[in-house]
Structure formats: structure tokens, C-alpha cells
Enzyme design. Structure first.
Site, PDB file in Angstrom:
ATOM      1  N   GLY A 199     199.397  28.376  29.863  1.00  0.00           N
ATOM      2  CA  GLY A 199     198.903  28.148  31.215  1.00  0.00           C
ATOM      3  C   GLY A 199     197.842  27.078  31.355  1.00  0.00           C
ATOM      4  N   ASN A 206     198.393  24.045  32.189  1.00  0.00           N
ATOM      5  CA  ASN A 206     198.736  23.302  33.427  1.00  0.00           C
ATOM      6  C   ASN A 206     198.333  24.118  34.656  1.00  0.00           C
ATOM      7  OD1 ASN A 206     200.253  20.675  32.903  1.00  0.00           O
ATOM      8  ND2 ASN A 206     201.164  22.060  31.429  1.00  0.00           N
ATOM      9  N   LEU A 243     209.638  28.491  31.001  1.00  0.00           N
ATOM     10  CA  LEU A 243     210.713  28.135  30.057  1.00  0.00           C
ATOM     11  C   LEU A 243     212.083  28.683  30.427  1.00  0.00           C
ATOM     12  CD1 LEU A 243     208.730  28.302  26.701  1.00  0.00           C
ATOM     13  CD2 LEU A 243     209.302  26.313  28.112  1.00  0.00           C
ATOM     14  N   LYS A 244     212.181  29.378  31.577  1.00  0.00           N
ATOM     15  CA  LYS A 244     213.515  29.844  31.975  1.00  0.00           C
ATOM     16  C   LYS A 244     214.163  28.786  32.868  1.00  0.00           C
ATOM     17  CE  LYS A 244     214.395  34.092  33.649  1.00  0.00           C
ATOM     18  NZ  LYS A 244     215.631  34.467  32.963  1.00  0.00           N
ATOM     19  N   ASN A 291     208.243  20.353  38.556  1.00  0.00           N
ATOM     20  CA  ASN A 291     208.201  20.707  37.126  1.00  0.00           C
ATOM     21  C   ASN A 291     207.462  19.627  36.352  1.00  0.00           C
ATOM     22  OD1 ASN A 291     208.933  22.194  34.723  1.00  0.00           O
ATOM     23  ND2 ASN A 291     210.420  20.583  34.292  1.00  0.00           N
ATOM     24  N   HIS A 327     207.144  17.942  32.539  1.00  0.00           N
ATOM     25  CA  HIS A 327     207.867  17.896  31.263  1.00  0.00           C
ATOM     26  C   HIS A 327     207.118  16.964  30.309  1.00  0.00           C
ATOM     27  CE1 HIS A 327     211.272  18.174  28.545  1.00  0.00           C
ATOM     28  NE2 HIS A 327     211.171  16.858  28.368  1.00  0.00           N
ATOM     29  N   ASP A 362     215.758  19.242  34.063  1.00  0.00           N
ATOM     30  CA  ASP A 362     214.951  18.016  33.915  1.00  0.00           C
ATOM     31  C   ASP A 362     215.624  16.782  34.505  1.00  0.00           C
ATOM     32  OD1 ASP A 362     214.035  19.128  30.587  1.00  0.00           O
ATOM     33  OD2 ASP A 362     213.116  19.577  32.538  1.00  0.00           O
ATOM     34  N   GLU A 419     199.869  15.290  31.059  1.00  0.00           N
ATOM     35  CA  GLU A 419     200.526  16.273  31.943  1.00  0.00           C
ATOM     36  C   GLU A 419     199.547  16.772  33.000  1.00  0.00           C
ATOM     37  OE1 GLU A 419     202.561  19.504  29.995  1.00  0.00           O
ATOM     38  OE2 GLU A 419     202.744  18.289  28.198  1.00  0.00           O
TER      39      GLU A 419
END
Ligand code: GRF
Length: 209
Positions: free
Chosen positions: A14, A16, A92-93, A109, A111, A152, A181
Site C-alpha cells: 500500500g 501507492n 493484483l487481481k 492503474n 504499473h 495493462d 510510481e
């Protein structure tokens, strides 16, 4: 301008999420995180939420017969709180098509590579940085993008390059990419909350004042 109601999906540490919490508190992001959902019971991001006094729940995927039903539960919880923007912060799902359709153009999202390099189903976490080092790349980076039906592949919002050094390890590279990020995720969420992101097909235009 009214604050954008934000929902965050997490699976791990967590960091981010934390940067969003911090930048909202500083007034840099005109948003309010109303709900954090984790698919992992031990995600440290849940601790971060508690410390920040933000509602956070662990929803156990094994209680649902498939990903579609799981995502229906996510949608139900987000709808209850009138969520306007979903941020995948180390989630990650893979999202179901139904979820993406429900929140089209309102899912962001982060990445840890310069998409379209080193992305897609098998590229997440340290695997990304190992692939970058194994390939011998000189530059990597981070990408923030809108989520579409595939993995992605949605329109890119912001990217930030990160130099790769000869003596980099997966860990040292991951650390620098994570900083990138945090920068671009905060900036992208800020721009979204200010209504400054315009999607035109595959392109995202940033509306300057
Ligand atoms: C980060 O590398 C992020 O890009 C990826 O998950 C990793 C962990 O993120 N999606 P966080 O520290 O849990 O926010």
C-alpha cells in the site's frame, strides 16, 4: 469544485495508497478516499487505512464462486458509497469485464514499467524489474493508465522514465521505480479530480488551464 469520491483496491504494502492519503491530506489532490478494499487479509495497506481513519475492508475471494461474483460484490460496496473514481494501487487481481464496463474511464492503474514494455498478465511486482535487468534495458519507468477490458492496455495517462544502472539489483531498481510510481499516480489522480483528463480513443489529453 466538489471532492471526487475515491475507492481504492489493494493487495499488498500500500505505498501507492499511502502517497494518495498523504497528498489528499496536503490538499494536493481534491479527492476523498471513501473506501479501501483488499483481496488479501494481510495487506499492510489495511493498516495504513486504519491509521488514516479511512474505511477499509478485506473481502475474501474464496467466498465467491468466481471473479465475476467477486467483482459484483466490489461494485455493490463502491456503489453504496457513490464512488466516482477507482484506483488500483498495487491490486493484483484482474478485473472482470463487468466491473470495467460499470466504471469505464474511471479506473486508474499504476504499473511499474513503461507500457507497452514488460506488462500484461505475467508482469507484476519484482518480476517486472527482473525482466528489465535480464533484458539489459538502459531505461525503465512507471506508467499510470486507464483500465480497459484487457491487462495493462488502457490509454496511458502519464509515464515517468527511470535510468537503469549497471550495478542495479531488482530491489534497488524497484525502489527507484516506486518513487516514480508515487509521483505520477498522485499527479494522475489530481488531474482526474480536477476534470483535466480527456480521453480521445487511445490518447489521454491533459487539459491545461
Ligand atoms: C508496485 O510496484 C505497483 O506498481 C504494483 O504493485 C506494487 C506494490 O505497490 N502494482 P504498493 O506498495 O502495494 O502500492
Amino acid at each position: 469544485m466538489a471532492q471526487t469520491k475515491i475507492g481504492v483496491l489493494i493487495s499488498g504494502g500500500g505505498t501507492n495508497l499511502q502517497i494518495l492519503i498523504d497528498n489528499i491530506k496536503k490538499g494536493y489532490i481534491n479527492g476523498s478516499i471513501k473506501l479501501i478494499i483488499s483481496n488479501k487479509e494481510d495487506a499492510f495497506g489495511l493498516e495504513r487505512a486504519k491509521k488514516a481513519d479511512i474505511e477499509a475492508i478485506y473481502i475474501n475471494p474464496t467466498l465467491y464462486k468466481n471473479a465475476v461474483d467477486y467483482d459484483r460484490k466490489l461494485i455493490e460496496e463502491f456503489k453504496k458509497r457513490d464512488i466516482e473514481l477507482i484506483v488500483l494501487a498495487g491490486y493484483l487481481k484482474i478485473l472482470s469485464r463487468e466491473f470495467v464496463v460499470e466504471y469505464r474511464d474511471r479506473i486508474i492503474n499504476i504499473h511499474p514499467s513503461l507500457i507497452p514494455s514488460f506488462c500484461g498478465k505475467s508482469f507484476y511486482g519484482k518480476r517486472v524489474h527482473k525482466a528489465v535487468l535480464d533484458y539489459g534495458c538502459k531505461i525503465t519507468g512507471a506508467t499510470v493508465h486507464f483500465v480497459d477490458e484487457n491487462t495493462d492496455t488502457g490509454p496511458v495517462i502519464l509515464q515517468e522514465p527511470v535510468k537503469v544502472y549497471d550495478d542495479d539489483t531488482v530491489e534497488s531498481l524497484q525502489k527507484r521505480v516506486l518513487e516514480a510510481e508515487h509521483n505520477i499516480l498522485s499527479k494522475a489522480v489530481k488531474l482526474f479530480c480536477e476534470g483535466k483528463l480527456k480521453i480521445e480513443g487511445r490518447h489521454v489529453k491533459i487539459i491545461e488551464e
